[in-house]
Design a protein around this motif. Structure first.
Motif, PDB file in Angstrom:
ATOM      1  N   THR A  17     -44.597   8.397 -14.489  1.00 21.84           N
ATOM      2  CA  THR A  17     -43.731   9.219 -13.634  1.00 21.84           C
ATOM      3  C   THR A  17     -42.346   8.591 -13.488  1.00 21.84           C
ATOM      4  O   THR A  17     -41.326   9.288 -13.598  1.00 21.84           O
ATOM      5  N   THR A  18     -42.310   7.294 -13.284  1.00 17.31           N
ATOM      6  CA  THR A  18     -41.027   6.592 -13.156  1.00 17.31           C
ATOM      7  C   THR A  18     -40.190   6.795 -14.414  1.00 17.31           C
ATOM      8  O   THR A  18     -39.001   7.128 -14.353  1.00 17.31           O
ATOM      9  N   THR A  19     -40.824   6.619 -15.560  1.00 17.54           N
ATOM     10  CA  THR A  19     -40.134   6.755 -16.840  1.00 17.54           C
ATOM     11  C   THR A  19     -39.717   8.200 -17.091  1.00 17.54           C
ATOM     12  O   THR A  19     -38.571   8.479 -17.469  1.00 17.54           O
ATOM     13  N   ALA A  20     -40.656   9.122 -16.863  1.00 15.63           N
ATOM     14  CA  ALA A  20     -40.400  10.533 -17.176  1.00 15.63           C
ATOM     15  C   ALA A  20     -39.273  11.094 -16.309  1.00 15.63           C
ATOM     16  O   ALA A  20     -38.427  11.857 -16.791  1.00 15.63           O
ATOM     17  N   LYS A  21     -39.241  10.698 -15.035  1.00 13.47           N
ATOM     18  CA  LYS A  21     -38.187  11.204 -14.147  1.00 13.47           C
ATOM     19  C   LYS A  21     -36.829  10.643 -14.555  1.00 13.47           C
ATOM     20  O   LYS A  21     -35.820  11.363 -14.533  1.00 13.47           O
ATOM     21  N   ALA A  22     -36.802   9.375 -14.936  1.00  9.85           N
ATOM     22  CA  ALA A  22     -35.529   8.767 -15.364  1.00  9.85           C
ATOM     23  C   ALA A  22     -35.042   9.446 -16.649  1.00  9.85           C
ATOM     24  O   ALA A  22     -33.852   9.750 -16.804  1.00  9.85           O
ATOM     25  N   LEU A  23     -35.958   9.715 -17.560  1.00 10.09           N
ATOM     26  CA  LEU A  23     -35.596  10.388 -18.808  1.00 10.09           C
ATOM     27  C   LEU A  23     -35.123  11.820 -18.538  1.00 10.09           C
ATOM     28  O   LEU A  23     -34.126  12.282 -19.107  1.00 10.09           O
ATOM     29  N   ALA A  24     -35.828  12.499 -17.635  1.00  8.32           N
ATOM     30  CA  ALA A  24     -35.472  13.883 -17.311  1.00  8.32           C
ATOM     31  C   ALA A  24     -34.072  13.952 -16.710  1.00  8.32           C
ATOM     32  O   ALA A  24     -33.304  14.883 -17.001  1.00  8.32           O
ATOM     33  N   ALA A  25     -33.715  12.962 -15.901  1.00  4.70           N
ATOM     34  CA  ALA A  25     -32.375  12.955 -15.296  1.00  4.70           C
ATOM     35  C   ALA A  25     -31.315  12.819 -16.386  1.00  4.70           C
ATOM     36  O   ALA A  25     -30.296  13.524 -16.363  1.00  4.70           O
ATOM     37  N   ILE A  26     -31.559  11.961 -17.354  1.00  6.94           N
ATOM     38  CA  ILE A  26     -30.571  11.748 -18.425  1.00  6.94           C
ATOM     39  C   ILE A  26     -30.438  12.994 -19.314  1.00  6.94           C
ATOM     40  O   ILE A  26     -29.344  13.380 -19.710  1.00  6.94           O
ATOM     41  N   LEU A  27     -31.574  13.621 -19.601  1.00  4.90           N
ATOM     42  CA  LEU A  27     -31.558  14.774 -20.512  1.00  4.90           C
ATOM     43  C   LEU A  27     -31.324  16.100 -19.794  1.00  4.90           C
ATOM     44  O   LEU A  27     -31.292  17.159 -20.438  1.00  4.90           O
ATOM     45  N   ASP A  28     -31.215  16.044 -18.471  1.00  5.76           N
ATOM     46  CA  ASP A  28     -31.154  17.263 -17.660  1.00  5.76           C
ATOM     47  C   ASP A  28     -32.316  18.193 -18.040  1.00  5.76           C
ATOM     48  O   ASP A  28     -32.152  19.388 -18.300  1.00  5.76           O
ATOM     49  N   ALA A  29     -33.496  17.604 -18.093  1.00  5.62           N
ATOM     50  CA  ALA A  29     -34.677  18.330 -18.568  1.00  5.62           C
ATOM     51  C   ALA A  29     -35.444  18.961 -17.419  1.00  5.62           C
ATOM     52  O   ALA A  29     -35.351  18.531 -16.279  1.00  5.62           O
ATOM     53  N   GLU A  30     -36.247  19.945 -17.755  1.00  4.33           N
ATOM     54  CA  GLU A  30     -37.253  20.456 -16.823  1.00  4.33           C
ATOM     55  C   GLU A  30     -38.339  19.384 -16.761  1.00  4.33           C
ATOM     56  O   GLU A  30     -38.812  18.908 -17.784  1.00  4.33           O
TER      57      GLU A  30
END
Ligand SMILES: Nc1ncnc2c1ncn2[C@@H]1O[C@H](COP(=O)(O)OP(=O)(O)OP(=O)(O)O)[C@@H](O)[C@H]1O
Ligand SMILES: [Mg+2]
Length: 194
Positions: A17-30
């Motif tokens: 979750t920590t990783t996925a949320k950080a990645l999502a913020a960078i990619l502006d992902a859903e």
């Protein structure tokens, strides 16, 4: 629009979750956390009291996820969960990142996450015998990246994922061998005892 669906999977408490949320913020992902998603969409079948976990409606989740992915207006969709490989329809999936953590370090993380006793040992054993990796490869062969996150900061892990997504690095399966490591150190029975 051609959406890129990225799964972030791995043993409980590995750091998904920590990783996925950080990645999502960078990619502006859903960003989809499967536990929250199951609860929000009536995709739970009750509670596994012995394991203290929710029982997920794995039969109906793929169809619902498909609808959510198709309806998203984002270029990237990140799906976070230890059973993400099993419930995300293959046709959508571009990459599966399986986070791996040395069981010695993972045990400390699990204790911090509040795991104790048989639930902790069961999950540690799942890490040692590559359960999530096996499930990922079984369903999404050719799209799986195994990342050893042991001792790495969240930023370092996200940066490795971006390297793969942006084709600066190729990825591999078969990068860790926890059983071999424990054997070499003569401590296998400490981890596989219960
Ligand atoms: N790279 C990291 N370095 C240090 N601590 C981390 C790192 N990644 C995650 N953590 C910490 O480890 C703990 C577990 O992380 P997280 O909740 O992201 O794991 P998870 O795999 O999503 O767990 P679950 O399967 O229970 O959802 C948290 O306390 C988090 O702050
Ligand atoms: Mg999580």
């Amino acid at each position: 629009m051609n959406k890129r669906v990225i799964l972030i999977t791995g043993t409980p408490c590995v750091g998904k979750t920590t990783t996925a949320k950080a990645l999502a913020a960078i990619l502006d992902a859903e960003y989809i956390n499967l536990t929250d998603y199951a609860k929000a969409n009536g995709l739970t079948l009750g509670e596994d009291k012995e394991r203290d976990t929710l029982i997920i409606d794995e039969e109906n989740m793929p169809q619902k996820l498909s609808e959510t992915i198709n309806a998203s207006n984002k270029d990237n969709v990140i799906i976070d969960g230890h059973y993400a490989s099993a419930v995300t329809p293959t046709e959508h999936v571009a990459h599966v990142f399986v986070l791996r953590r040395n069981p010695k370090e993972l045990k400390q993380f699990m204790e911090k996450c509040g795991y104790t006793g048989s639930k902790m040992w069961e999950n540690l054993q799942a890490e040692i015998i590559d359960v999530c990796l096996g499930e990922a490869v079984e369903v999404h062969a050719g799209r799986v990246c195994e990342l050893d996150v042991t001792g790495k900061s969240v930023e370092e892990v996200v940066s490795e994922i971006l390297d793969v997504l942006e084709k600066r690095k190729t990825c591999f399966v078969g990068v860790v061998d926890w059983l071999g490591m424990l054997e070499a150190e003569g401590i296998t029975d400490q981890y596989l005892k219960e």
